[in-house]
Design a protein around this motif. Sequence first.
Motif, PDB file in Angstrom:
ATOM      1  N   ASN A   1      30.740   5.852 -27.906  1.00  0.00           N
ATOM      2  CA  ASN A   1      31.770   5.136 -27.171  1.00  0.00           C
ATOM      3  C   ASN A   1      32.581   5.711 -26.058  1.00  0.00           C
ATOM      4  OD1 ASN A   1      32.997   6.328 -29.494  1.00  0.00           O
ATOM      5  ND2 ASN A   1      34.220   4.541 -29.876  1.00  0.00           N
ATOM      6  N   ARG A   2      32.744   6.996 -26.249  1.00  0.00           N
ATOM      7  CA  ARG A   2      33.887   7.663 -25.387  1.00  0.00           C
ATOM      8  C   ARG A   2      32.961   8.451 -24.381  1.00  0.00           C
ATOM      9  NH1 ARG A   2      37.665   8.521 -30.226  1.00  0.00           N
ATOM     10  NH2 ARG A   2      38.845   6.732 -30.189  1.00  0.00           N
ATOM     11  N   LEU A   3      33.891   8.297 -23.131  1.00  0.00           N
ATOM     12  CA  LEU A   3      33.142   9.077 -21.779  1.00  0.00           C
ATOM     13  C   LEU A   3      34.074   9.644 -21.085  1.00  0.00           C
ATOM     14  CD1 LEU A   3      30.065   8.183 -19.671  1.00  0.00           C
ATOM     15  CD2 LEU A   3      32.210   9.035 -18.848  1.00  0.00           C
ATOM     16  N   TYR A   4      34.079  11.029 -20.676  1.00  0.00           N
ATOM     17  CA  TYR A   4      34.973  11.584 -20.208  1.00  0.00           C
ATOM     18  C   TYR A   4      34.593  12.443 -18.646  1.00  0.00           C
ATOM     19  CZ  TYR A   4      37.159  11.856 -24.630  1.00  0.00           C
ATOM     20  OH  TYR A   4      37.834  11.585 -25.923  1.00  0.00           O
ATOM     21  N   TRP A   5      35.216  12.472 -18.150  1.00  0.00           N
ATOM     22  CA  TRP A   5      34.879  13.181 -16.582  1.00  0.00           C
ATOM     23  C   TRP A   5      35.933  14.482 -16.460  1.00  0.00           C
ATOM     24  CZ3 TRP A   5      30.649  12.899 -13.783  1.00  0.00           C
ATOM     25  CH2 TRP A   5      29.958  11.703 -13.560  1.00  0.00           C
ATOM     26  N   TYR A   6      35.331  15.712 -16.167  1.00  0.00           N
ATOM     27  CA  TYR A   6      36.090  16.681 -15.952  1.00  0.00           C
ATOM     28  C   TYR A   6      35.690  17.221 -14.802  1.00  0.00           C
ATOM     29  CZ  TYR A   6      37.421  16.652 -21.097  1.00  0.00           C
ATOM     30  OH  TYR A   6      37.747  16.354 -22.260  1.00  0.00           O
ATOM     31  N   ARG A   7      36.580  18.190 -14.182  1.00  0.00           N
ATOM     32  CA  ARG A   7      36.097  18.993 -12.877  1.00  0.00           C
ATOM     33  C   ARG A   7      36.468  20.534 -13.285  1.00  0.00           C
ATOM     34  NH1 ARG A   7      39.228  17.641  -7.431  1.00  0.00           N
ATOM     35  NH2 ARG A   7      41.030  18.773  -8.501  1.00  0.00           N
TER      36      ARG A   7
ATOM     37  N   GLN B   1      36.939   4.370 -22.982  1.00  0.00           N
ATOM     38  CA  GLN B   1      36.441   3.886 -24.154  1.00  0.00           C
ATOM     39  C   GLN B   1      35.604   2.730 -23.959  1.00  0.00           C
ATOM     40  OE1 GLN B   1      38.362   5.062 -27.700  1.00  0.00           O
ATOM     41  NE2 GLN B   1      38.225   2.640 -28.581  1.00  0.00           N
ATOM     42  N   ASN B   2      34.355   2.803 -24.351  1.00  0.00           N
ATOM     43  CA  ASN B   2      33.434   1.668 -24.014  1.00  0.00           C
ATOM     44  C   ASN B   2      33.580   1.444 -22.434  1.00  0.00           C
ATOM     45  OD1 ASN B   2      32.422   1.166 -26.742  1.00  0.00           O
ATOM     46  ND2 ASN B   2      34.524   0.158 -27.105  1.00  0.00           N
ATOM     47  N   GLU B   3      33.847   0.169 -22.009  1.00  0.00           N
ATOM     48  CA  GLU B   3      33.910   0.022 -20.421  1.00  0.00           C
ATOM     49  C   GLU B   3      35.253   0.332 -19.917  1.00  0.00           C
ATOM     50  OE1 GLU B   3      33.143  -2.000 -22.851  1.00  0.00           O
ATOM     51  OE2 GLU B   3      34.254  -3.900 -22.643  1.00  0.00           O
ATOM     52  N   ALA B   4      36.169   0.149 -20.986  1.00  0.00           N
ATOM     53  CA  ALA B   4      37.486   0.315 -20.458  1.00  0.00           C
ATOM     54  C   ALA B   4      38.080   1.518 -19.897  1.00  0.00           C
ATOM     55  CB  ALA B   4      38.542  -0.125 -21.566  1.00  0.00           C
ATOM     56  N   GLN B   5      38.755   2.083 -18.820  1.00  0.00           N
ATOM     57  CA  GLN B   5      39.233   3.286 -18.458  1.00  0.00           C
ATOM     58  C   GLN B   5      40.662   3.558 -18.997  1.00  0.00           C
ATOM     59  OE1 GLN B   5      39.225   3.599 -14.015  1.00  0.00           O
ATOM     60  NE2 GLN B   5      39.155   5.903 -14.331  1.00  0.00           N
TER      61      GLN B   5
ATOM     62  N   ARG C   1      40.985   8.619  -3.452  1.00  0.00           N
ATOM     63  CA  ARG C   1      39.626   8.766  -3.106  1.00  0.00           C
ATOM     64  C   ARG C   1      38.576   8.840  -4.096  1.00  0.00           C
ATOM     65  NH1 ARG C   1      38.218  13.297  -1.281  1.00  0.00           N
ATOM     66  NH2 ARG C   1      39.965  14.438  -1.977  1.00  0.00           N
ATOM     67  N   PHE C   2      39.084   8.949  -5.204  1.00  0.00           N
ATOM     68  CA  PHE C   2      38.363   9.028  -6.526  1.00  0.00           C
ATOM     69  C   PHE C   2      38.197   7.756  -7.436  1.00  0.00           C
ATOM     70  CE2 PHE C   2      37.234  13.590  -7.338  1.00  0.00           C
ATOM     71  CZ  PHE C   2      37.827  14.202  -6.157  1.00  0.00           C
ATOM     72  N   SER C   3      36.956   7.288  -7.751  1.00  0.00           N
ATOM     73  CA  SER C   3      36.996   6.168  -8.544  1.00  0.00           C
ATOM     74  C   SER C   3      35.846   6.138  -9.443  1.00  0.00           C
ATOM     75  CB  SER C   3      36.651   4.803  -7.737  1.00  0.00           C
ATOM     76  OG  SER C   3      35.647   4.807  -7.050  1.00  0.00           O
ATOM     77  N   ALA C   4      36.091   5.764 -10.889  1.00  0.00           N
ATOM     78  CA  ALA C   4      35.154   6.014 -11.727  1.00  0.00           C
ATOM     79  C   ALA C   4      34.730   4.601 -12.660  1.00  0.00           C
ATOM     80  CB  ALA C   4      35.490   6.890 -12.646  1.00  0.00           C
TER      81      ALA C   4
ATOM     82  N   SER D   1      28.089   1.949 -21.035  1.00  0.00           N
ATOM     83  CA  SER D   1      26.963   2.892 -21.258  1.00  0.00           C
ATOM     84  C   SER D   1      27.012   4.029 -20.366  1.00  0.00           C
ATOM     85  CB  SER D   1      25.533   2.327 -21.255  1.00  0.00           C
ATOM     86  OG  SER D   1      25.336   1.723 -19.927  1.00  0.00           O
ATOM     87  N   PHE D   2      26.345   4.155 -19.182  1.00  0.00           N
ATOM     88  CA  PHE D   2      26.346   5.085 -18.096  1.00  0.00           C
ATOM     89  C   PHE D   2      27.852   4.810 -17.593  1.00  0.00           C
ATOM     90  CE2 PHE D   2      25.616   3.168 -14.210  1.00  0.00           C
ATOM     91  CZ  PHE D   2      25.326   1.805 -14.446  1.00  0.00           C
ATOM     92  N   SER D   3      27.952   5.878 -16.728  1.00  0.00           N
ATOM     93  CA  SER D   3      29.254   5.748 -15.810  1.00  0.00           C
ATOM     94  C   SER D   3      28.795   6.613 -14.553  1.00  0.00           C
ATOM     95  CB  SER D   3      30.135   6.922 -16.389  1.00  0.00           C
ATOM     96  OG  SER D   3      31.543   6.803 -15.574  1.00  0.00           O
TER      97      SER D   3
END
Lengths: 111, 116
Positions: free
Chosen positions: B30-36, B50-54, B64-67, B73-75
């Motif tokens: 249910n959780r998805l993270y982006w790192y650089r 968490q799910n579809e909520a940022q 300039r960044f958007s997620a 599901s996918f991001s």
Amino acid sequence: RKEVEQDPGPFNVPEGATVAFNCTYSNSASQSFFWYRQDCRKEPKLLMSVYSSGNEDGRFTAQLNRASQYISLLIRDSKLSDSATYLCVVTQLSGNTPLVFGKGTRLSVIA
Amino acid sequence: DTGVSQDPRHKITKRGQNVTFRCDPISEHNRLYWYRQTLGQGPEFLTYFQNEAQLEKSRLLSDRFSAERPKGSFSTLEIQRTEQGDSAMYLCASSYGTETSTDTQYFGPGTRLTVL
């Protein structure tokens, strides 16, 4: 001051040696602690969680000292395959928040 | 393969162009993270769903960044008007967590971005 600090190394050790890495963290609210391993140009992978009581997984032992805000990783009987970067990681809450990584400590085990 | 997947694995672009990366998490997570991650540094947190909520965005995530994670599901991570300083490895991680549990984050192989 960086939130998680590690000696970047490199540590060059012969096979069979014992090597220890240290890490300090600045946020006393940190609650969960981990060591991740990252091979060159690959993603980080969880090596082990770190608990106050200390924990061991085969040749790897991790220790946490909350009073000193200090985490350690000990590798015994080093293998060539242990060569990698070891990342010290903390989170502020019980794992439900983003990971905060140190820069990593590079280990090269030499035959 | 049931791990986290990312696409593309490598992207070379010219400064000023827009790029979009995709992350497919482990299916029940249910959780998805982006790192650089830049050379010689550990990964740095960008944003978290968490799910579809940022739920959280780092100061590193400029305008300039958007997620997005439209269906939980996918991001996708989009960078508009890329700059040379955006060159890095973009890592996605997923986990299954509840309010009271400690979740383990599993990382994808990353997308390596080079901005010329």
